[in-house]
Write a protein that holds these residues in place. Structure first.
Motif, short mmCIF file in Angstrom:
data_model
loop_
_atom_site.label_atom_id
_atom_site.label_comp_id
_atom_site.label_asym_id
_atom_site.label_seq_id
_atom_site.Cartn_x
_atom_site.Cartn_y
_atom_site.Cartn_z
N MET A 14 28.87 23.82 73.36
CA MET A 14 27.59 24.39 73.75
C MET A 14 27.43 24.38 75.26
N GLU A 15 27.95 23.38 75.91
CA GLU A 15 27.89 23.35 77.37
C GLU A 15 28.72 24.48 77.97
N ILE A 16 29.83 24.82 77.32
CA ILE A 16 30.64 25.95 77.77
C ILE A 16 29.86 27.25 77.63
N VAL A 17 29.16 27.41 76.51
CA VAL A 17 28.32 28.60 76.30
C VAL A 17 27.21 28.66 77.34
N HIS A 18 26.61 27.52 77.63
CA HIS A 18 25.54 27.48 78.62
C HIS A 18 26.04 27.91 80.00
N ARG A 19 27.28 27.57 80.31
CA ARG A 19 27.85 27.99 81.60
C ARG A 19 27.88 29.51 81.69
N VAL A 20 28.22 30.16 80.57
CA VAL A 20 28.24 31.62 80.53
C VAL A 20 26.84 32.18 80.78
N LEU A 21 25.84 31.60 80.12
CA LEU A 21 24.47 32.08 80.28
C LEU A 21 23.99 31.91 81.72
N ARG A 22 24.34 30.81 82.34
CA ARG A 22 23.97 30.61 83.75
C ARG A 22 24.63 31.66 84.64
N ARG A 23 25.92 31.89 84.41
CA ARG A 23 26.65 32.85 85.24
C ARG A 23 26.14 34.26 85.06
N GLU A 24 26.01 34.69 83.81
CA GLU A 24 25.64 36.08 83.57
C GLU A 24 24.19 36.38 83.94
N SER A 25 23.29 35.41 83.77
CA SER A 25 21.90 35.65 84.19
C SER A 25 21.81 35.78 85.70
N ARG A 26 22.67 35.06 86.42
CA ARG A 26 22.71 35.19 87.88
C ARG A 26 23.29 36.54 88.28
N LEU A 27 24.42 36.90 87.65
CA LEU A 27 25.08 38.14 88.02
C LEU A 27 24.23 39.37 87.69
N LEU A 28 23.47 39.31 86.62
CA LEU A 28 22.62 40.45 86.28
C LEU A 28 21.61 40.74 87.38
N VAL A 29 21.02 39.69 87.94
CA VAL A 29 20.10 39.88 89.06
C VAL A 29 20.81 40.57 90.21
N PRO A 166 28.30 42.31 66.12
CA PRO A 166 29.35 43.31 65.87
C PRO A 166 30.66 42.87 66.50
N LYS A 167 31.77 43.14 65.83
CA LYS A 167 33.06 42.63 66.27
C LYS A 167 33.44 43.03 67.71
N PRO A 168 33.23 44.28 68.14
CA PRO A 168 33.56 44.60 69.54
C PRO A 168 32.74 43.78 70.53
N THR A 169 31.46 43.60 70.23
CA THR A 169 30.61 42.78 71.09
C THR A 169 31.05 41.33 71.06
N LEU A 170 31.47 40.87 69.89
CA LEU A 170 31.93 39.50 69.75
C LEU A 170 33.14 39.23 70.64
N LEU A 171 34.05 40.19 70.72
CA LEU A 171 35.21 40.03 71.60
C LEU A 171 34.79 39.92 73.05
N THR A 172 33.79 40.69 73.44
CA THR A 172 33.29 40.61 74.81
C THR A 172 32.66 39.26 75.08
N LEU A 173 31.86 38.77 74.14
CA LEU A 173 31.23 37.47 74.30
C LEU A 173 32.27 36.36 74.33
N PHE A 174 33.30 36.50 73.53
CA PHE A 174 34.36 35.49 73.52
C PHE A 174 35.08 35.47 74.87
N GLY A 175 35.33 36.65 75.42
CA GLY A 175 35.94 36.71 76.75
C GLY A 175 35.07 36.07 77.81
N ALA A 176 33.77 36.26 77.69
CA ALA A 176 32.84 35.65 78.65
C ALA A 176 32.91 34.13 78.57
N VAL A 177 33.04 33.60 77.36
CA VAL A 177 33.12 32.16 77.17
C VAL A 177 34.39 31.60 77.79
N LEU A 178 35.49 32.32 77.66
CA LEU A 178 36.78 31.82 78.15
C LEU A 178 36.98 32.06 79.65
N GLU A 179 36.17 32.93 80.25
CA GLU A 179 36.42 33.35 81.63
C GLU A 179 36.53 32.19 82.60
#
Length: 218
Positions: A14-29, A166-179
């Motif tokens: 979950m901490e790994i997922v949270h790192r993604v949320l922190r990064r992407e919320s910053r980058l979206l701005v 959806p599976k295509p979106t899931l692959l994108t989210l999985f990539g975000a987690v591993l980035e």
């Protein structure tokens, strides 16, 4: 529950997922702020990326609402206030997403400067509320979950995300987690996947995510 005092669930994922949320919320701005007025092609790319982020966040929080808070509340006494605080924070985050659900398409349609500034302000507010929640959850809720939640219950959170994405979106989210994951974290995440899914990730998901990120981040 008998024996629960000796239980310790690994909540690192979950901490790994949270790192993604922190990064992407910053980058979206930053990404929205950088779009030139009138550039609707670029605005659509960023808006589509926001929708992926939004779905991932929604499903992550929905899983907690349905599968994590109820068992915790049934097993804790004095710490119930922590769980109730998490529920309230989820509601505040949902309110910021409602505002974004109006601001994103308004900006996407014309890429106007005023609409862009409104969206940047809404994204900034969303990020502030989100970070407050993530920091609090990691400091207070995850230790509680590690003590009172079973391995099967914890795994159900990931199953909920997989089953509602959806599976295509899931692959994108999985990539975000591993980035930004280090080797040990990558091993932890990949270990939880069936072998066929790992193959799909390496053959299809990884190059797909690389193309997505090049398109989004320029």
């Amino acid at each position: 529950m008998k024996g629960k005092e000796q239980m310790s669930v690994n909540t690192q994922d979950m901490e790994i997922v949270h790192r993604v949320l922190r990064r992407e919320s910053r980058l979206l701005v930053e990404l929205v702020a950088a779009v030139a007025p009138g550039d609707t092609v670029r605005a659509k790319v960023i808006a589509d990326h926001f929708r992926i982020y939004r779905l991932g966040l929604h499903n992550h929080h929905e899983g907690e609402d349905e599968l994590l808070w109820p068992p915790l509340l049934s097993r804790v006494d004095l710490e119930a206030d922590i769980v109730l605080r998490m529920e309230a924070q989820h509601e505040r985050i949902a309110a910021t997403l409602t505002r974004l659900d109006a601001a994103v398409p308004a900006w996407e349609a014309t890429a106007g400067a005023d609409e862009r500034d409104t969206l940047v302000a809404a994204l900034t507010e969303h990020r502030a509320v989100l970070l407050e929640h993530l920091d609090d959850e990691e400091a207070t809720l995850l230790p509680l979950a590690a003590k009172h939640i079973t391995e099967q219950e914890w795994a159900s959170l990931g199953d909920h995300l997989v089953n509602n994405t959806p599976k295509p979106t899931l692959l994108t989210l999985f990539g975000a987690v591993l980035e930004d994951a280090n080797p040990a974290e990558r091993a932890l995440v990949l270990r939880g996947l069936p072998t066929p899914v790992r193959v799909v990730w390496h053959v299809i998901g990884r190059p797909r995510y690389a193309r997505h990120i090049r398109r989004v981040r320029g």
